[in-house]
Design a protein around this motif. Structure first.
Motif, PDB file in Angstrom:
ATOM      1  N   UNK A 137       0.825  -1.203   0.000  1.00  0.00           N
ATOM      2  CA  UNK A 137       0.000   0.000   0.000  1.00  0.00           C
ATOM      3  C   UNK A 137       0.862   1.257   0.000  1.00  0.00           C
ATOM      4  N   UNK A 138       1.982   1.210   0.708  1.00  0.00           N
ATOM      5  CA  UNK A 138       2.892   2.362   0.717  1.00  0.00           C
ATOM      6  C   UNK A 138       3.465   2.610  -0.673  1.00  0.00           C
ATOM      7  N   UNK A 139       3.786   1.530  -1.400  1.00  0.00           N
ATOM      8  CA  UNK A 139       4.309   1.681  -2.765  1.00  0.00           C
ATOM      9  C   UNK A 139       3.266   2.302  -3.681  1.00  0.00           C
ATOM     10  N   UNK A 140       2.023   1.826  -3.594  1.00  0.00           N
ATOM     11  CA  UNK A 140       0.950   2.394  -4.415  1.00  0.00           C
ATOM     12  C   UNK A 140       0.708   3.854  -4.056  1.00  0.00           C
ATOM     13  N   UNK A 141       0.704   4.154  -2.769  1.00  0.00           N
ATOM     14  CA  UNK A 141       0.457   5.521  -2.318  1.00  0.00           C
ATOM     15  C   UNK A 141       1.574   6.462  -2.771  1.00  0.00           C
TER      16      UNK A 141
ATOM     17  N   UNK B 164       6.474  13.339 -19.820  1.00  0.00           N
ATOM     18  CA  UNK B 164       6.484  12.062 -20.535  1.00  0.00           C
ATOM     19  C   UNK B 164       6.974  10.921 -19.652  1.00  0.00           C
ATOM     20  N   UNK B 165       7.844  11.225 -18.689  1.00  0.00           N
ATOM     21  CA  UNK B 165       8.404  10.197 -17.814  1.00  0.00           C
ATOM     22  C   UNK B 165       7.698  10.131 -16.464  1.00  0.00           C
ATOM     23  N   UNK B 166       6.482  10.679 -16.384  1.00  0.00           N
ATOM     24  CA  UNK B 166       5.766  10.701 -15.107  1.00  0.00           C
ATOM     25  C   UNK B 166       5.514   9.295 -14.587  1.00  0.00           C
ATOM     26  N   UNK B 167       5.123   8.381 -15.481  1.00  0.00           N
ATOM     27  CA  UNK B 167       4.834   7.002 -15.063  1.00  0.00           C
ATOM     28  C   UNK B 167       6.107   6.318 -14.576  1.00  0.00           C
ATOM     29  N   UNK B 168       7.219   6.562 -15.266  1.00  0.00           N
ATOM     30  CA  UNK B 168       8.494   5.946 -14.877  1.00  0.00           C
ATOM     31  C   UNK B 168       8.918   6.440 -13.496  1.00  0.00           C
ATOM     32  N   UNK B 169       8.840   7.767 -13.281  1.00  0.00           N
ATOM     33  CA  UNK B 169       9.191   8.322 -11.972  1.00  0.00           C
ATOM     34  C   UNK B 169       8.273   7.766 -10.890  1.00  0.00           C
ATOM     35  N   UNK B 170       6.997   7.630 -11.201  1.00  0.00           N
ATOM     36  CA  UNK B 170       6.041   7.120 -10.219  1.00  0.00           C
ATOM     37  C   UNK B 170       6.372   5.681  -9.831  1.00  0.00           C
ATOM     38  N   UNK B 171       6.719   4.855 -10.808  1.00  0.00           N
ATOM     39  CA  UNK B 171       7.039   3.446 -10.527  1.00  0.00           C
ATOM     40  C   UNK B 171       8.314   3.342  -9.691  1.00  0.00           C
ATOM     41  N   UNK B 172       9.348   4.099 -10.082  1.00  0.00           N
ATOM     42  CA  UNK B 172      10.622   4.031  -9.356  1.00  0.00           C
ATOM     43  C   UNK B 172      10.451   4.507  -7.916  1.00  0.00           C
ATOM     44  N   UNK B 173       9.811   5.661  -7.745  1.00  0.00           N
ATOM     45  CA  UNK B 173       9.632   6.182  -6.394  1.00  0.00           C
ATOM     46  C   UNK B 173       8.713   5.282  -5.581  1.00  0.00           C
ATOM     47  N   UNK B 174       7.662   4.735  -6.222  1.00  0.00           N
ATOM     48  CA  UNK B 174       6.755   3.843  -5.506  1.00  0.00           C
ATOM     49  C   UNK B 174       7.476   2.618  -4.977  1.00  0.00           C
ATOM     50  N   UNK B 175       8.342   2.028  -5.799  1.00  0.00           N
ATOM     51  CA  UNK B 175       9.091   0.850  -5.361  1.00  0.00           C
ATOM     52  C   UNK B 175      10.058   1.204  -4.226  1.00  0.00           C
TER      53      UNK B 175
END
Length: 374
Positions: free
Chosen positions: A42-46, A59-70
């Motif tokens: 849940x912390x990763x998703x949040x 353009x790299x918003x999804x990539x940044x979101x995945x990296x920071x989420x992990x």
């Protein structure tokens, strides 16, 4: 299932070889590990959702979101794992509670942090509507501020224009009254201000001349008013008052969709209040209970560890720690004792300076000696 259980044991921070020997303890640590794992998930998703809004439009918003989420999920997972595994079950209840208190406070803070972005997603539609109202009110306030500043800037011109308009209204009213009197005079209607004689006589001619004169004054005054209004309109255009307009529905939708994390967080807080400023208890309770749910979920592993009775696994770990400490202390004392004996046999014929050198060498020799082998 065996692999899943072992994975959750790892998540709980348990010593797996020891835990495998006690089946009665395995379900407890499976539950604790699963709770810690899902808290990290849940912390990763949040964290990923929050970071997506930070870089939304990139353009790299999804990539940044995945990296920071992990990274955020892994950090929370590791922290929870340490918090739970560091509680010493061999201590007294009061000491366990004392150990867990700072960890519970930290878990509360973590729960608040990971619950906020999820609350933003749950109340996404309501947040957008509140943002639209806020943006519209902000634009209306901006226009009112511009108009007020413009009026203060050209206060003299506005005062002269208002005075001219008042004079124009007075002239128009007077001319209308005079025309009515002229008609009464021509058609022979008897009043206090007409002769009552039918026809176009001297009095009617004089009244008509007055009307024409006042009409000419009115036309000149209207021309001056038009010039003044034209000047003010040009100044409004120059100062940008004509370009400042209220947002359309399409513009409001676009602004709400592009709103950043700070604006959405502010709007979520404003959902606790109605448009008139009164409290909206239903929404306030919903937001509060969702936050409390995540806080409780974050604290749950610690509570489970505190509430669980001390089992054979805990006894074995405590005994193993005591044995390790005892053996380490025993070996250390024995080495110092041997070193002192070696020192005493060598220092009889040496000077005080040589004694210290020999003693140091004796300690170094003992450190290289394989005590376990012996």
């Amino acid at each position: 299932m065996d692999k899943i259980n072992r994975f959750f044991w790892f998540c709980s921070g348990a010593h797996i070889p020891t835990l495998e020997k006690y089946s009665s303890e395995q379900n407890k640590y499976t539950g604790i590990g699963a709770t810690i794992f899902f808290t990290g998930l849940f912390a990763a998703l949040s964290g990923g959702y929050a970071m997506y809004f930070v870089f939304k439009g990139d353009d790299l918003a999804v990539v940044f979101a995945i990296i920071f989420g992990l990274l955020w999920g892994a950090a929370i997972f590791n922290m929870d794992r340490y918090i739970v595994s560091s509680i010493n079950k061999s201590a007294s209840i009061s000491k366990q509670v004392l150990q867990a208190t700072p960890r519970i406070l930290l878990a509360i803070m973590i729960g608040i942090v990971i619950s906020r972005p999820i609350e933003l997603k749950i109340f996404d539609k309501e947040i957008k509507e509140r943002l639209k109202v806020s943006y519209l009110n902000g634009q209306r306030s901006k226009i009112d501020t511009l108009n007020k500043a413009f009026q203060n800037k050209y206060q003299v011109e506005f005062g002269r224009l208002n005075q001219q308009k008042a004079t124009r209204d007075s002239l128009e009213k007077g001319i209308k009254t005079d025309r009515q009197k002229l008609n009464f005079e021509i058609f022979g209607n008897k009043t206090t201000e007409t002769s009552g004689v039918l026809g176009y006589g001297p009095f009617a001619k004089r009244k008509e001349a007055e009307i024409q004169q006042r009409t000419a004054e009115l036309d000149s005054l209207k021309a001056n008013i038009n010039k003044a209004e034209s000047f003010i309109d040009k100044r409004k255009e120059f100062d940008g008052l004509f370009t400042a307009k209220l947002y359309t529905d399409k513009q409001l939708d676009s602004l709400a969709n592009l709103a950043g994390f700070a604006d959405r967080n502010w709007a979520l807080g404003q959902l606790k209040f109605n448009a008139d400023g009164t409290s909206d208890n239903n929404t306030a309770l919903a937001v509060t209970f969702i936050g409390l749910l995540f806080i409780f979920f974050e604290c749950l592993p610690v509570f489970v560890k505190l509430m669980s009775a001390r089992g054979p696994y805990d006894y074995v770990l405590a005994d193993g720690d005591e044995v390790s400490i005892y053996e380490s202390k025993k070996n250390k004392d024995f080495r110092f004792e041997v070193a002192d004996n070696v020192h005493e046999t060598r220092v009889d014929s040496e000077t005080s300076k040589q004694k210290e050198i020999i003693k140091g060498k004796a300690y170094r020799d003992l450190e290289r000696y394989d005590w376990d082998k012996e």
